[in-house]
Design an enzyme around this catalytic site. Structure first.
Site, PDB file in Angstrom:
ATOM      1  N   LYS A   1      -4.153 -12.318  -4.850  1.00  0.00           N
ATOM      2  CA  LYS A   1      -4.453 -12.149  -3.418  1.00  0.00           C
ATOM      3  C   LYS A   1      -5.674 -12.953  -2.952  1.00  0.00           C
ATOM      4  O   LYS A   1      -5.721 -13.393  -1.807  1.00  0.00           O
ATOM      5  CB  LYS A   1      -4.661 -10.668  -3.093  1.00  0.00           C
ATOM      6  CG  LYS A   1      -3.361  -9.873  -3.025  1.00  0.00           C
ATOM      7  CD  LYS A   1      -3.645  -8.454  -2.584  1.00  0.00           C
ATOM      8  CE  LYS A   1      -2.366  -7.677  -2.370  1.00  0.00           C
ATOM      9  NZ  LYS A   1      -2.606  -6.330  -1.824  1.00  0.00           N
TER      10      LYS A   1
ATOM     11  N   ASP B   1      -2.233  -5.708   4.947  1.00  0.00           N
ATOM     12  CA  ASP B   1      -2.564  -4.425   4.295  1.00  0.00           C
ATOM     13  C   ASP B   1      -3.316  -3.495   5.251  1.00  0.00           C
ATOM     14  O   ASP B   1      -3.075  -2.289   5.268  1.00  0.00           O
ATOM     15  CB  ASP B   1      -3.429  -4.661   3.041  1.00  0.00           C
ATOM     16  CG  ASP B   1      -2.592  -5.068   1.832  1.00  0.00           C
ATOM     17  OD1 ASP B   1      -1.386  -4.753   1.809  1.00  0.00           O
ATOM     18  OD2 ASP B   1      -3.148  -5.705   0.922  1.00  0.00           O
TER      19      ASP B   1
HETATM   20  P1  NAP Z   1      -9.135  -4.747  -6.781  1.00  0.00           P
HETATM   21  O1  NAP Z   1      -9.495  -5.745  -5.758  1.00  0.00           O
HETATM   22  O2  NAP Z   1      -9.039  -5.140  -8.210  1.00  0.00           O
HETATM   23  O3  NAP Z   1     -10.222  -3.537  -6.654  1.00  0.00           O
HETATM   24  C1  NAP Z   1     -10.149  -2.453  -7.525  1.00  0.00           C
HETATM   25  C2  NAP Z   1     -11.074  -1.330  -7.043  1.00  0.00           C
HETATM   26  O4  NAP Z   1     -10.859  -0.192  -7.893  1.00  0.00           O
HETATM   27  C3  NAP Z   1     -12.559  -1.660  -7.129  1.00  0.00           C
HETATM   28  O5  NAP Z   1     -13.249  -0.981  -6.099  1.00  0.00           O
HETATM   29  C4  NAP Z   1     -12.932  -1.081  -8.518  1.00  0.00           C
HETATM   30  O6  NAP Z   1     -14.294  -0.755  -8.626  1.00  0.00           O
HETATM   31  C5  NAP Z   1     -12.111   0.181  -8.496  1.00  0.00           C
HETATM   32  N1  NAP Z   1     -11.833   0.705  -9.828  1.00  0.00           N
HETATM   33  C6  NAP Z   1     -10.998   0.183 -10.772  1.00  0.00           C
HETATM   34  N2  NAP Z   1     -10.981   0.990 -11.863  1.00  0.00           N
HETATM   35  C7  NAP Z   1     -11.818   2.030 -11.597  1.00  0.00           C
HETATM   36  C8  NAP Z   1     -12.228   3.177 -12.329  1.00  0.00           C
HETATM   37  N3  NAP Z   1     -11.760   3.423 -13.555  1.00  0.00           N
HETATM   38  N4  NAP Z   1     -13.063   4.042 -11.740  1.00  0.00           N
HETATM   39  C9  NAP Z   1     -13.534   3.820 -10.482  1.00  0.00           C
HETATM   40  N5  NAP Z   1     -13.197   2.742  -9.726  1.00  0.00           N
HETATM   41  C10 NAP Z   1     -12.341   1.854 -10.298  1.00  0.00           C
HETATM   42  O7  NAP Z   1      -7.718  -4.048  -6.453  1.00  0.00           O
HETATM   43  P2  NAP Z   1      -7.083  -3.822  -5.001  1.00  0.00           P
HETATM   44  O8  NAP Z   1      -6.224  -4.970  -4.647  1.00  0.00           O
HETATM   45  O9  NAP Z   1      -8.187  -3.418  -4.084  1.00  0.00           O
HETATM   46  O10 NAP Z   1      -6.099  -2.581  -5.270  1.00  0.00           O
HETATM   47  C11 NAP Z   1      -6.613  -1.294  -5.531  1.00  0.00           C
HETATM   48  C12 NAP Z   1      -5.477  -0.268  -5.548  1.00  0.00           C
HETATM   49  O11 NAP Z   1      -4.873  -0.195  -4.251  1.00  0.00           O
HETATM   50  C13 NAP Z   1      -4.345  -0.601  -6.530  1.00  0.00           C
HETATM   51  O12 NAP Z   1      -3.954   0.580  -7.171  1.00  0.00           O
HETATM   52  C14 NAP Z   1      -3.247  -1.115  -5.627  1.00  0.00           C
HETATM   53  O13 NAP Z   1      -1.957  -0.868  -6.173  1.00  0.00           O
HETATM   54  C15 NAP Z   1      -3.482  -0.264  -4.386  1.00  0.00           C
HETATM   55  N6  NAP Z   1      -2.906  -0.890  -3.195  1.00  0.00           N
HETATM   56  C16 NAP Z   1      -1.884  -0.237  -2.567  1.00  0.00           C
HETATM   57  C17 NAP Z   1      -1.301  -0.800  -1.456  1.00  0.00           C
HETATM   58  C18 NAP Z   1      -0.171  -0.079  -0.762  1.00  0.00           C
HETATM   59  O14 NAP Z   1       0.586  -0.730  -0.025  1.00  0.00           O
HETATM   60  N7  NAP Z   1      -0.051   1.226  -0.947  1.00  0.00           N
HETATM   61  C19 NAP Z   1      -1.751  -2.046  -0.979  1.00  0.00           C
HETATM   62  C20 NAP Z   1      -2.826  -2.680  -1.635  1.00  0.00           C
HETATM   63  C21 NAP Z   1      -3.388  -2.101  -2.758  1.00  0.00           C
HETATM   64  P3  NAP Z   1     -15.383  -1.848  -9.173  1.00  0.00           P
HETATM   65  O15 NAP Z   1     -15.750  -2.692  -7.986  1.00  0.00           O
HETATM   66  O16 NAP Z   1     -16.498  -0.989  -9.656  1.00  0.00           O
HETATM   67  O17 NAP Z   1     -14.712  -2.615 -10.272  1.00  0.00           O
END
Ligand code: NAP
Length: 286
Positions: free
Chosen positions: A71, A107
């Site tokens: 992304k 999103d």
């Molecule tokens: P990303 O950019 O990799 O960000 C991940 C986030 O999760 C960061 O804030 C990270 O914190 C945190 N994190 C990861 N592991 C963690 C843990 N064990 N404990 C606490 N915080 C943790 O990923 P993203 O694109 O934002 O996506 C995040 C989630 O949203 C995914 O599960 C994705 O599937 C979901 N999502 C859903 C939709 C939908 O349509 N429903 C759309 C987009 C995303 P740090 O900064 O500390 O690493």
């Protein structure tokens, strides 16, 4: 669906991509709308991203979704960004416009639409606790600020990342009070008691992982909880929210709503309401 010499191609790039529900819901909507497009999954590894985007250009693909892990990395491969994608710093939708590939982010609007449809929640004037500061967190923050939230508090595992995001967005959205702290800090316990909405934008909840020390019994009785994770259908966070009797929803509505916005960007036509949702619910046996 009949594929002819005129059929246009849409798709999704990601790694892995075989579990994506987007091909199911997009093809269901395209068929219902009688549009001569087909939507296909493209498994693209990180090291293959540049070549894949070159391929999209050469093959005249009309548009595609972008999912993890591309992304942000896809941005330098594109010609232009829509303002929302530039602000969020991530692209989930690319459209071919003439010879250009233009990046969009749906999103945020998908999240807002799901808040409205699944929780009846209007962010205007609301106080919100946002867990996470990654791409999904940035999209949620931008959309909540645009929708007139009074206050958004970011709680991120990496506190510095959350604080950086708060500082960056404060300069764009003076009407929303934005602050940030670490996920484990006492501020979370203080603030959770005052907010109207708690949103999980982290990947916590996938594989039944849990937030340590997050006490949902402190939420106001009329507060709501939104979890962007939808696999499992009911994450531990949502299970606990339901146990506490507060309104809650998972991220499946956001998945559908962001997909509807992407399809509108590609085709200029609004997909009929409910088609994508019913296809996904059927696929998940709901
Ligand atoms: P990303 O950019 O990799 O960000 C991940 C986030 O999760 C960061 O804030 C990270 O914190 C945190 N994190 C990861 N592991 C963690 C843990 N064990 N404990 C606490 N915080 C943790 O990923 P993203 O694109 O934002 O996506 C995040 C989630 O949203 C995914 O599960 C994705 O599937 C979901 N999502 C859903 C939709 C939908 O349509 N429903 C759309 C987009 C995303 P740090 O900064 O500390 O690493």
């Amino acid at each position: 669906m009949t594929i002819s010499g005129k059929t246009r191609i849409l798709g999704i790039i990601g790694w892995p991509v075989e579990h994506s529900l987007s091909p199911l819901m997009q093809n269901a909507a395209l068929e219902e709308m009688g549009l001569d497009y087909v939507y296909v999954p493209f498994p693209v590894r990180e090291e293959g991203l540049g070549a894949a985007i070159g391929g999209m250009r050469a093959l005249g693909v009309a548009g595609f979704n972008v999912t993890i892990p591309h992304k942000t990395a896809v941005i330098p491969c594109l010609d232009r960004l829509a303002p929302e994608a530039a602000l969020i710093g991530a692209v989930n939708t690319v459209k071919r416009e003439g010879d250009d590939l233009v990046g969009y982010n749906t999103d945020g609007v998908g999240f807002l639409n799901s808040l409205r449809d699944d929780l009846g929640f209007d962010p205007a004037g609301a106080r919100i606790l946002l867990l996470g500061a990654g791409g999904a967190g940035r999209a949620a923050l931008a959309s909540l600020c645009r929708a007139g939230a009074a206050q958004v508090l970011i709680a991120n595992r990496n506190a510095e990342r959350g604080e950086g995001l708060a500082e960056e967005f404060r300069s764009f959205f003076s009407g929303t009070q934005i602050a940030a702290f670490g996920l484990g800090s006492p501020s979370v316990t203080d603030e959770i008691q005052k907010v109207d909405l708690l949103v999980n934008t982290t990947s916590v909840g996938m594989g039944d992982t849990v937030f340590e020390g997050l006490d949902l019994s402190l939420l106001k009785p009329d507060a709501s909880v939104y979890d962007m994770v939808y696999a499992p259908w009911e994450t531990p966070l949502l299970k606990e929210a339901r146990r506490q009797g507060v309104r809650c929803a998972n991220g499946i509505g956001m998945l559908v709503a962001q997909g509807e916005c992407s399809l509108e960007i590609w085709t200029g036509k609004v997909p009929p309401s409910g088609v994508m949702k019913s296809r996904i619910w059927a696929a998940l046996g709901r």
